[in-house]
Design a protein around this motif. Structure first.
Motif, short mmCIF file in Angstrom:
data_model
loop_
_atom_site.label_atom_id
_atom_site.label_comp_id
_atom_site.label_asym_id
_atom_site.label_seq_id
_atom_site.Cartn_x
_atom_site.Cartn_y
_atom_site.Cartn_z
N SER A 134 0.85 -1.18 0.00
CA SER A 134 0.00 0.00 0.00
C SER A 134 0.89 1.24 0.00
O SER A 134 2.02 1.20 0.46
N CYS A 135 0.36 2.34 -0.54
CA CYS A 135 1.05 3.62 -0.49
C CYS A 135 0.02 4.72 -0.64
O CYS A 135 -1.12 4.47 -1.05
N GLY A 136 0.40 5.95 -0.30
CA GLY A 136 -0.55 7.04 -0.36
C GLY A 136 0.12 8.36 -0.67
O GLY A 136 1.28 8.59 -0.31
N TYR A 137 -0.62 9.25 -1.34
CA TYR A 137 -0.07 10.52 -1.81
C TYR A 137 -1.03 11.66 -1.50
O TYR A 137 -2.25 11.55 -1.72
N GLY A 138 -0.47 12.76 -0.98
CA GLY A 138 -1.24 13.96 -0.75
C GLY A 138 -1.35 14.78 -2.01
O GLY A 138 -0.81 14.44 -3.07
N PRO A 139 -2.04 15.92 -1.93
CA PRO A 139 -2.21 16.76 -3.13
C PRO A 139 -0.95 17.48 -3.56
O PRO A 139 -0.85 17.93 -4.70
N PHE A 140 0.04 17.60 -2.65
CA PHE A 140 1.29 18.30 -2.98
C PHE A 140 2.34 17.26 -3.35
O PHE A 140 3.04 16.72 -2.50
N ARG A 141 2.43 16.98 -4.65
CA ARG A 141 3.32 15.91 -5.11
C ARG A 141 4.50 16.52 -5.85
O ARG A 141 4.70 16.33 -7.05
N ALA A 174 12.12 19.78 0.26
CA ALA A 174 11.48 19.17 1.42
C ALA A 174 12.16 19.70 2.67
O ALA A 174 13.35 20.04 2.66
N SER A 175 11.40 19.76 3.77
CA SER A 175 11.97 20.17 5.04
C SER A 175 12.86 19.07 5.58
O SER A 175 12.73 17.89 5.19
N ALA A 201 10.75 16.24 7.00
CA ALA A 201 10.12 15.46 5.95
C ALA A 201 11.13 14.58 5.23
O ALA A 201 10.84 13.45 4.86
N THR A 202 12.34 15.09 5.03
CA THR A 202 13.38 14.32 4.36
C THR A 202 13.70 13.04 5.13
O THR A 202 13.91 11.99 4.53
N ARG A 203 13.73 13.13 6.44
CA ARG A 203 13.99 11.92 7.24
C ARG A 203 12.90 10.88 7.02
O ARG A 203 13.17 9.68 6.94
N GLN A 204 11.66 11.32 6.93
CA GLN A 204 10.56 10.36 6.72
C GLN A 204 10.50 9.86 5.29
O GLN A 204 9.99 8.77 5.03
N MET A 205 11.05 10.64 4.36
CA MET A 205 11.03 10.24 2.96
C MET A 205 11.93 9.05 2.69
O MET A 205 11.79 8.39 1.65
N VAL A 206 12.85 8.75 3.56
CA VAL A 206 13.75 7.62 3.35
C VAL A 206 13.55 6.53 4.39
O VAL A 206 14.25 5.53 4.37
N ALA A 207 12.58 6.70 5.29
CA ALA A 207 12.33 5.70 6.33
C ALA A 207 11.39 4.62 5.78
O ALA A 207 10.48 4.92 5.01
N PRO A 208 11.63 3.35 6.17
CA PRO A 208 10.75 2.29 5.71
C PRO A 208 9.29 2.57 6.07
O PRO A 208 9.00 3.06 7.14
N GLU A 246 2.89 18.48 4.05
CA GLU A 246 2.97 19.31 2.86
C GLU A 246 4.41 19.61 2.48
O GLU A 246 4.72 19.88 1.31
N ALA A 247 5.31 19.57 3.48
CA ALA A 247 6.72 19.89 3.23
C ALA A 247 7.49 18.73 2.62
O ALA A 247 8.67 18.88 2.30
N ALA A 248 6.84 17.58 2.44
CA ALA A 248 7.52 16.43 1.85
C ALA A 248 7.50 16.53 0.33
O ALA A 248 6.72 17.28 -0.25
N SER A 249 8.34 15.77 -0.32
CA SER A 249 8.38 15.72 -1.78
C SER A 249 8.62 14.29 -2.23
O SER A 249 8.78 13.38 -1.41
N LEU A 250 8.65 14.12 -3.54
CA LEU A 250 8.96 12.82 -4.13
C LEU A 250 10.38 12.81 -4.68
O LEU A 250 10.68 12.19 -5.70
#
Length: 414
Positions: free
Chosen positions: A170-177, A182-183, A186-193, A204-208
């Motif tokens: 499963s995965c999920g995406y907000g409206p800000f893609r 990224a803050s 957010a960067t720490r969470q972007m690479v966490a399992p 909102e501060a996260a990115s892809l």
């Protein structure tokens, strides 16, 4: 297509012995969560299937984003949810007398999903439940044993909530893609399992940005003649080149600078030069494939239909908030159908303000959330309402219960 053997395609005889489905959600139940006193959605299709395009509509403030976030919390479990959503203040509905709970019914297909430990396998259908309780400044979030289950019930911890269980995608995406920026948090969470699969939905501060890095790494390792990465890159590029982009724009290549497009006149565009619509759509689809590869590996991930076109075999749940964001109406009309063709076993749960997005919905795939403060219950559109949406023009769809407008033109105030 390259003449070199590509394993995800040429091992077709082996793969077709496998089942092509994984995890789905059959029911969503929210009790006293945010603005929902009692939401109960049955997501089962006619014939008992679940994959396809399911759309949630409603006014601003009706709770579309809250609904998807609650589903994401149920899919990820207490510990991961706390990383994504550090505070659940305001999640318990004001004036609630009964418990506040998120409950999902999960459907498992045995051939794709395994538990994290030995022992008795879970049934093909099981509930997961999280309860929120007011306690001091911050509500507590606890896994709860659903009614009728034994005291040692631990299926979610061994399956969808376990980092060691295989499958359960499963995965999920907000409206800000966004692709870039990224803050630090957010960067720490972007690479966490696990959290990286949902971080844009909650921050909102996260990115892809990880997609960009993944593509560059694939190209670098392809140049080193690494077979697995070569197969991943070939798979991704073929999917992205299969009638995804409008206006005769195509995906040209990936190099050390990332992804490049080419327009009808041969002009090349890098990531940084693309419009928000192109960047968001390409990053979203590439990110879904990246996570599918991470969960299942590349072998057996894709196949070809009788028409020779490529599609992803594996399944799971993908949440997309405001799927129409940044997309021209022409692209809104096509994106749902394109995703269903290329990911036919994925259960897409999306929100939108666009009537055009709704036309890709499958039967029992249109749900409406009432306007804020209404006493009307959230509900699925009836068969007749659904068929009218599917068959009508956008201005007519706006007048259906999916959107509830009284007129498709502004009233005369002169």
């Amino acid at each position: 297509m390259s003449s070199e053997p590509i394993q995800w395609y040429n091992s077709r005889k082996v793969r077709r012995k496998q089942r092509g489905a994984a995890m789905y959600i059959s029911r969503v139940i929210l009790k006293n969560i945010r603005g929902f006193a009692d939401l109960q959605f049955d997501l089962t299709r006619a014939g008992g299937s679940y994959a396809g395009w399911t759309v949630f509509t409603g006014d601003n403030g009706s709770g579309k984003s809250s609904l998807l976030k609650a589903i994401a919390v149920g899919l990820t479990g207490r510990d991961t949810a706390r990383s994504l959503q550090p505070s659940f203040h305001g999640w318990i509905r004001d004036g609630a007398d009964d418990e506040a709970a998120i409950q999902l019914e999960i459907v498992r297909v045995i051939d794709d999903d395994a538990t994290s430990e030995s022992g008795r396998n879970p049934s093909s259908r099981f509930p997961v439940k999280l309860t929120l309780t007011n306690g001091g400044k911050e509500p507590t979030l606890q896994a709860t044993i659903p009614p009728g289950k034994p005291r040692n019930y631990a299926t979610p911890e061994r399956t969808i909530w376990s980092p060691d269980a295989t499958g359960w995608f499963s995965c999920g995406y907000g409206p800000f893609r966004r692709v870039f920026g990224a803050s630090p948090e957010a960067t720490r969470q972007m690479v966490a399992p696990t959290t990286e699969r949902f971080v844009t939905m909650f921050q909102e501060a996260a990115s892809l940005a990880e997609v960009d890095q993944w593509l560059r790494n694939l190209k670098h390792k392809e140049l080193e003649n690494r077979a697995a990465e070569r197969e991943q890159l070939a798979l991704l590029l073929e999917i992205l080149r299969d009638d995804l982009l409008p206006n005769q724009i195509t995906v040209d290549r990936v190099d050390s600078d990332g992804l490049w497009l080419k327009d009808r006149n041969g002009v090349q565009l890098a990531w940084s030069e693309m419009s928000d619509g192109y960047r968001a759509a390409l990053a979203l689809i590439a990110d879904i494939i990246r996570h599918l590869v991470s969960v299942y590996g590349v072998e057996g991930l894709a196949d070809r239909g009788t028409d020779g076109r490529i599609f992803i075999r594996r399944s799971g749940v993908v949440l997309i908030d405001e799927v129409d964001a940044h997309l021209h109406p022409e692209w809104q009309r096509e994106i749902g159908f394109w995703l269903k063709r290329h990911f036919p076993n994925i259960q897409f749960l999306v929100t939108t303000h666009s009537p055009i997005i709704c036309q890709a919905a499958d039967p029992n795939g249109l749900f409406v959330l009432p306007e804020p403060g209404s006493d009307v219950a959230p509900r699925a559109l009836t068969k007749e309402e659904y068929e009218k949406v599917i068959a009508s023009r956008p201005d007519t769809i706006l007048l259906t219960p999916a959107f509830g407008l009284h007129a498709s033109r502004p009233s005369d105030h002169d």
